[in-house]
Design an enzyme around this catalytic site. Structure first.
Site, PDB file in Angstrom:
ATOM      1  N   THR A 168      -3.227  92.750 131.358  1.00 31.68           N
ATOM      2  CA  THR A 168      -4.616  92.384 131.123  1.00 31.68           C
ATOM      3  C   THR A 168      -4.756  90.875 131.323  1.00 31.68           C
ATOM      4  O   THR A 168      -3.948  90.100 130.815  1.00 31.68           O
ATOM      5  CB  THR A 168      -5.065  92.757 129.704  1.00 31.68           C
ATOM      6  OG1 THR A 168      -4.118  92.241 128.753  1.00 31.68           O
ATOM      7  CG2 THR A 168      -5.140  94.261 129.537  1.00 31.68           C
ATOM      8  N   GLY A 223      -0.988 103.057 130.996  1.00 25.46           N
ATOM      9  CA  GLY A 223      -1.496 101.735 130.692  1.00 25.46           C
ATOM     10  C   GLY A 223      -1.663 101.478 129.207  1.00 25.46           C
ATOM     11  O   GLY A 223      -1.609 102.399 128.376  1.00 25.46           O
ATOM     12  N   HIS A 224      -1.900 100.221 128.880  1.00 30.30           N
ATOM     13  CA  HIS A 224      -2.010  99.782 127.489  1.00 30.30           C
ATOM     14  C   HIS A 224      -3.160 100.492 126.762  1.00 30.30           C
ATOM     15  O   HIS A 224      -4.209 100.765 127.338  1.00 30.30           O
ATOM     16  CB  HIS A 224      -2.217  98.272 127.433  1.00 30.30           C
ATOM     17  CG  HIS A 224      -3.503  97.822 128.096  1.00 30.30           C
ATOM     18  ND1 HIS A 224      -4.695  97.746 127.420  1.00 30.30           N
ATOM     19  CD2 HIS A 224      -3.755  97.431 129.366  1.00 30.30           C
ATOM     20  CE1 HIS A 224      -5.636  97.324 128.231  1.00 30.30           C
ATOM     21  NE2 HIS A 224      -5.096  97.125 129.428  1.00 30.30           N
ATOM     22  N   ASP A 225      -2.931 100.801 125.508  1.00 31.69           N
ATOM     23  CA  ASP A 225      -3.944 101.370 124.612  1.00 31.69           C
ATOM     24  C   ASP A 225      -4.418 102.762 125.036  1.00 31.69           C
ATOM     25  O   ASP A 225      -5.439 103.249 124.541  1.00 31.69           O
ATOM     26  CB  ASP A 225      -5.150 100.441 124.470  1.00 31.69           C
ATOM     27  CG  ASP A 225      -4.771  99.078 123.922  1.00 31.69           C
ATOM     28  OD1 ASP A 225      -4.642  98.945 122.692  1.00 31.69           O
ATOM     29  OD2 ASP A 225      -4.595  98.142 124.718  1.00 31.69           O
ATOM     30  N   PHE A 243      -6.679 102.047 128.040  1.00 30.71           N
ATOM     31  CA  PHE A 243      -7.700 102.621 127.166  1.00 30.71           C
ATOM     32  C   PHE A 243      -8.141 104.024 127.593  1.00 30.71           C
ATOM     33  O   PHE A 243      -9.150 104.528 127.105  1.00 30.71           O
ATOM     34  CB  PHE A 243      -8.932 101.707 127.056  1.00 30.71           C
ATOM     35  CG  PHE A 243      -8.693 100.447 126.276  1.00 30.71           C
ATOM     36  CD1 PHE A 243      -8.631 100.465 124.898  1.00 30.71           C
ATOM     37  CD2 PHE A 243      -8.524  99.236 126.925  1.00 30.71           C
ATOM     38  CE1 PHE A 243      -8.406  99.295 124.174  1.00 30.71           C
ATOM     39  CE2 PHE A 243      -8.310  98.062 126.218  1.00 30.71           C
ATOM     40  CZ  PHE A 243      -8.248  98.090 124.839  1.00 30.71           C
TER      41      PHE A 243
END
Length: 318
Positions: A168, A223-225, A243
């Site tokens: 990010t 991916g993150h989250d 997300f």
């Protein structure tokens, strides 16, 4: 890793111990909010110890200021990144003082690691500091696991990376790219399989979550989250953006790509090579680029035929 907000605003005297997302804020954490999602600022009501970098022009209820510090900025994301970067440097300095142990089994083990009974870990694997893994784990050669809490009967095939930083970015005043620090974890349930060469990123300000019985084929990126729910199945080369929400029993075909902040409903099927740019309703099939609803005979609740990835746990008989 603490920071006293008194250094920013002398009217406050509380410590920040981490970060969180304004959509789900936690006490004693830092976060940011832009005008686009200004309504989320209301989420800190009733909390204390929040440091919020808010975009100028947002009207904040005075009641939110009593226990929380709100700092206005033209670019709240950049202000947050610079603050979070100072926390990250403190964390990195502390991590450098921690040691890895080279075990008799030929793998590396960090400090304060908890691994359950009957674990099988192949040489050259690395288990990072504070990682928790349940019973009956099988960890393949070259695998790297950091910043993770993992349940029982876990299979991690060779050279998978669990707990890498999220990707990010933001820009400074000159347009230079700055990485947003990742402070979250990867939380994995029971009976989960991770394929060879997979990469699972930690949450940027929360957790990346993989629920029970999820099966990941080889060369997959999560991916993150992101949140992959129970019994979801992702085949080789699939990409899940940051997300994203992947529903229960959802199936992603070979090389499918799902854009960040997209939800894929339960019992849905993402076709081979599909590029998903919008959320997918439960129980339907989408195909193509951009992905669109498939109007075939099996659409609408019929039995779906699909290839099944069923890795044999390492070190055990088939």
């Amino acid at each position: 890793m603490e920071y006293n907000v008194h250094e920013i605003n002398e009217n406050y005297d509380f410590k920040i111990q981490g970060v969180s997302y304004i959509g789900s804020p936690m006490p004693n954490t830092a976060m940011y909010v832009t005008k686009k999602v200004a309504y989320l600022l209301e989420n800190i009501r009733g909390l204390c110890g929040c440091l919020v970098f808010a975009e100028e022009g947002i009207e904040a209820d005075p009641g939110l200021w009593k226990e929380n510090c709100i700092v206005f900025s033209e670019n709240p994301q950049l202000a947050y990144v610079r603050f979070a970067g100072s926390l990250a440097k403190k964390r990195e300095a502390a991590e450098r003082n921690r040691k890895y142990t080279y075990t008799e089994g030929g793998y590396f083990l960090g400090e304060n690691v908890k691994i359950g009974e009957n674990a099988y870990i192949e040489p050259t694997a690395l288990i990072g500091h504070d990682v928790v893994i349940g019973n009956n784990a099988c960890i393949g050669a070259g695998a790297v696991i950091k910043n993770a809490v993992i349940g029982n009967d876990f299979v991690c095939n060779a050279h998978a990376v669990i707990g890498s930083p999220g990707f990010t970015m933001c820009e400074d005043e000159k347009g230079n790219k700055l990485r947003i620090p990742s402070f979250g974890r990867v939380v994995i349930g029971n009976f989960v399989e991770v394929g060879a060469g997979d990469n699972i990123s930690v949450g940027s300000c929360g957790d990346t979550v993989i629920d029970d019985y999820v099966k990941l084929d080889v060369l997959i990126h999560v991916g993150h989250d992101a949140h992959i729910q129970k019994n979801a199945e992702l085949t080789a080369g699939a990409i899940v953006g940051g997300f994203d929400q992947i529903g229960e029993r959802a199936y992603c075909g070979l090389n499918a790509a799902i854009r960040n902040r997209v939800s894929v409903g339960a019992d849905s099927l993402i076709g081979m090579g599909a590029v998903v740019t919008k959320s997918v309703e439960p129980g339907i099939t989408v195909v193509g680029n951009p992905a669109r609803k498939f109007e075939g005979k099996n659409q609408g609740g019929g039995v779906k035929t699909k290839y099944v990835f069923a890795a044999i746990p390492m070190g055990r008989a088939a």
